[in-house]
Write a protein that holds these residues in place. Structure first.
Motif, mmCIF file in Angstrom:
data_model
loop_
_atom_site.group_PDB
_atom_site.id
_atom_site.type_symbol
_atom_site.label_atom_id
_atom_site.label_comp_id
_atom_site.label_asym_id
_atom_site.label_seq_id
_atom_site.Cartn_x
_atom_site.Cartn_y
_atom_site.Cartn_z
ATOM 1 N N SER A 246 0.831 -1.207 0.000
ATOM 2 C CA SER A 246 0.000 0.000 0.000
ATOM 3 C C SER A 246 0.865 1.258 0.000
ATOM 4 C CB SER A 246 -0.921 0.005 1.224
ATOM 5 O OG SER A 246 -1.880 -1.028 1.131
ATOM 6 N N GLU A 247 1.969 1.238 0.740
ATOM 7 C CA GLU A 247 2.885 2.388 0.753
ATOM 8 C C GLU A 247 3.509 2.604 -0.623
ATOM 9 O OE1 GLU A 247 5.662 1.699 3.894
ATOM 10 O OE2 GLU A 247 4.136 1.869 5.478
ATOM 11 N N LEU A 250 0.834 4.289 -2.760
ATOM 12 C CA LEU A 250 0.747 5.719 -2.406
ATOM 13 C C LEU A 250 1.907 6.494 -3.000
ATOM 14 C CD1 LEU A 250 -0.402 5.648 1.327
ATOM 15 C CD2 LEU A 250 -1.577 6.830 -0.552
ATOM 16 N N LEU A 254 -1.101 6.784 -6.421
ATOM 17 C CA LEU A 254 -2.404 6.127 -6.530
ATOM 18 C C LEU A 254 -3.018 5.928 -5.153
ATOM 19 C CD1 LEU A 254 -1.396 3.403 -9.147
ATOM 20 C CD2 LEU A 254 -2.652 5.528 -9.603
ATOM 21 N N VAL A 255 -4.299 5.587 -5.133
ATOM 22 C CA VAL A 255 -5.032 5.381 -3.884
ATOM 23 C C VAL A 255 -5.166 3.882 -3.634
ATOM 24 C CG1 VAL A 255 -7.190 5.785 -2.651
ATOM 25 C CG2 VAL A 255 -6.339 7.500 -4.278
ATOM 26 N N PRO A 256 -4.626 3.375 -2.501
ATOM 27 C CA PRO A 256 -4.717 1.944 -2.228
ATOM 28 C C PRO A 256 -5.844 1.598 -1.257
ATOM 29 C CG PRO A 256 -3.086 2.905 -0.780
ATOM 30 C CD PRO A 256 -3.697 4.052 -1.565
ATOM 31 N N SER A 257 -6.317 0.359 -1.345
ATOM 32 C CA SER A 257 -7.191 -0.210 -0.322
ATOM 33 C C SER A 257 -6.934 -1.704 -0.273
ATOM 34 C CB SER A 257 -8.669 0.077 -0.619
ATOM 35 O OG SER A 257 -9.045 -0.481 -1.861
ATOM 36 N N ALA A 271 -5.751 -0.615 -6.334
ATOM 37 C CA ALA A 271 -5.180 0.717 -6.592
ATOM 38 C C ALA A 271 -5.908 1.395 -7.729
ATOM 39 C CB ALA A 271 -3.688 0.571 -6.951
ATOM 40 N N HIS A 272 -6.183 2.703 -7.549
ATOM 41 C CA HIS A 272 -6.826 3.478 -8.616
ATOM 42 C C HIS A 272 -6.342 4.926 -8.537
ATOM 43 C CE1 HIS A 272 -9.672 5.442 -5.807
ATOM 44 N NE2 HIS A 272 -9.696 4.270 -5.206
ATOM 45 N N HIS A 273 -6.650 5.684 -9.584
ATOM 46 C CA HIS A 273 -6.231 7.086 -9.643
ATOM 47 C C HIS A 273 -7.003 7.910 -8.623
ATOM 48 C CE1 HIS A 273 -3.602 6.786 -13.097
ATOM 49 N NE2 HIS A 273 -4.518 6.065 -13.743
#
Length: 273
Positions: A246-247, A250, A254-257, A271-273
């Motif tokens: 996730s780091e 970032l 991008l935005v992680p979950s 991950a997405h924009h």
């Protein structure tokens, strides 16, 4: 001896080596009979045991994967031909398809799909079956695994919608994709693996360097150019790697979950924009 009796006997014999001894026995018996497991359970339990069954059980006792013994493995909504030289699909990897389905809920779904390290086509072909209007590109370094992917695409009637190429991750890929999938090698070099995995799955599909993260260091920086504006990337991870990957996501802008598997273990980074 009837099929019913042989299944009970084989289950007892296999229990020390397999947590799914009864299922293993049933799959091997159905394969030996040359029929589907459900048909065997409905119609053949009082029939004669085929000669091929005992040798299959003996091989399973040596930890040879059931998928190698039967030559195929079910994944999501498809059956895949598998064997030596390709990673055997795991049920936990269906978490990635579930994450993609959740992302595209309420839409027509992705029209372009990329699978980095496609192996026998597992994630790519499952996604193409989920979205029949989509086209997909699979990248795979191993020639043996590519062979399985091409064969599986043809067997599933998806050859016209599928392109399989050789390459290292995203280095040979241009353009953007609505859905990017990857199950890279993420086992740390010192981690223990069961014999079914360590002795039969290709090492290059398992080990991701000293900390298990080498492949992500190559894949994640490429994601911003690969993901289409409303698209998404879903990467399989080891249960302890959620924070680290996730780091990286970032850091790539991008935005992680995180998505968990059925055992409630972290299994995918989205991950997405």
């Amino acid at each position: 001896m009837t099929v019913r009796m042989a299944l009970a006997q084989a289950t007892a014999v296999l229990e020390p080596v397999s947590p799914t001894a009864r299922l293993d026995a049933e799959l091997l018996m159905a394969h030996a009979l040359g029929i589907e497991r459900n048909a065997m359970l409905l119609n053949e339990l009082d029939g004669e045991v085929p000669a091929a069954f005992d040798p299959l059980v003996a091989r399973r006792l040596r930890h040879e994967p059931v998928a190698h013994l039967t030559g195929q493995r079910g994944f999501w909504t498809i059956d895949l031909v598998v064997g030596p030289g390709a990673l055997v699909p795991r049920a936990d990897s269906e978490t990635l398809i579930e994450a993609a389905v959740a992302h595209f809920a309420g839409t027509a779904g992705p029209t372009t799909i990329l699978d980095l390290g496609t192996g026998p086509g597992t994630l790519l072909l499952a996604a193409l079956d989920q979205w029949p209007a989509a086209r997909g590109l699979g990248v795979e370094r191993s020639a043996a695994a590519r062979g399985y992917a091409v064969r599986n695409a043809a067997r599933l009637g998806m050859a016209a919608r599928t392109h399989i190429i050789g390459g290292d991750w995203a280095m040979a890929v241009a353009g953007q994709f609505d859905l990017v999938l990857s199950n890279p090698p993420y086992v740390a070099q010192a981690d223990w693996l069961p014999p079914e995995v360590a002795d039969y799955d290709p090492a290059e599909a398992l080990f991701g360097g000293e900390d298990g993260l080498d492949a992500y260091r190559l894949i994640v920086p490429a994601l911003p150019r690969l993901i289409a504006p409303r698209g998404v990337a879903v990467l399989e991870i080891g249960a302890s790697q959620g924070d680290a990957v996730s780091e990286m996501v970032l850091a790539a802008g991008l935005v992680p979950s995180l998505r968990c598997d059925l055992g409630d273990r972290a299994r995918a980074v989205v991950a997405h924009h």
